[in-house]
Design an enzyme around this catalytic site. Structure first.
Site, PDB file in Angstrom:
ATOM      1  N   TYR A  72       0.849  -1.195   0.000  1.00  0.00           N
ATOM      2  CA  TYR A  72       0.000   0.000   0.000  1.00  0.00           C
ATOM      3  C   TYR A  72       0.883   1.243   0.000  1.00  0.00           C
ATOM      4  O   TYR A  72       1.728   1.421   0.889  1.00  0.00           O
ATOM      5  CB  TYR A  72      -0.909   0.007   1.222  1.00  0.00           C
ATOM      6  N   HIS A 111      -4.821   5.182  -2.596  1.00  0.00           N
ATOM      7  CA  HIS A 111      -6.010   6.015  -2.724  1.00  0.00           C
ATOM      8  C   HIS A 111      -5.622   7.365  -3.316  1.00  0.00           C
ATOM      9  O   HIS A 111      -4.589   7.930  -2.945  1.00  0.00           O
ATOM     10  CB  HIS A 111      -6.683   6.233  -1.366  1.00  0.00           C
TER      11      HIS A 111
END
Length: 210
Positions: A72, A111
């Protein structure tokens, strides 16, 4: 003289530089735990230097979902005056090289605020795709929605065995000549059949063509 772009480790001595950089680059703030974890991240956290000046940083962590390791990207950013000089690419290439050398990551994801088109275009150049949009993901900033961008590194399931795993309804007159992996998405349901002949298996979408 040609400019030099180099990456360096995050240490207790330069942690304040990372904090100030993040405050300028990102619209969200990061707590003390974030920075404590960064100090232990090793190769997953790097400062970017442009002619020996700190102008950017990338910080990642390893997540595990259903037994699969995913990387991530928590932050990857550069000061505005130094953008479009290859600094972001240098940081992302470091991340891609890391997961390639490791060889055991399922995917990389992050994101991005839905209105940040330049960031979306940047990641798409490196093979990332929008796989989901999370509403109200961000707090106290607008727009609050975020796209999830993902780069799939290796399939979760072996496609050669997919026919052994599909339910028996495929035997009821439907002949499948080809199964194509269309898009990876996280699904709550283990298996669903849709009217348009799209089949959801685990976290993969497959299109049956007869």
């Amino acid at each position: 003289m040609r400019a030099t772009i180099e990456l360096g480790d995050v240490t207790p001595h330069n942690l304040q530089q990372l904090k100030r950089l993040n405050q300028v680059v990102f619209p969200v703030s990061y707590n003390d735990k974030f920075y404590k974890d960064i100090l232990e991240a090793g190769e997953l956290a790097k400062l970017a230097y442009y002619n020996d000046i700190v102008v950017g940083a990338v910080c990642c962590r390893i997540d595990v979902l259903d037994g699969s390791r995913r990387l991530y990207i928590m932050t990857l950013g550069c000061l505005a005056p130094y953008r479009k000089r290859g600094i972001g690419a240098k940081m992302l290439e470091h991340v891609l090289n890391y997961v390639e050398k490791d060889g055991d990551f399922h995917s990389i994801f992050l994101h991005v605020q839905v209105n940040n088109q330049s960031a979306i275009d940047f990641y798409k150049k490196f093979g990332f795709e929008i796989v989901e949009t999370k509403e109200q993901y961000y707090k106290r900033i607008e727009p609050a929605d975020a796209h999830v961008l993902m780069k799939l590194l290796r399939p979760q399931n072996n496609l050669t065995n997919i026919f052994e795993l599909l339910p028996s309804f495929f035997d009821s007159g439907l002949t499948i000549h080809k199964v194509t992996c269309v898009k990876e998405m996280e699904m709550e349901e283990y298996f669903t059949v849709c009217n348009d002949k799209f089949y959801v298996f685990d976290i993969f979408w497959f299109q049956a063509r007869n």
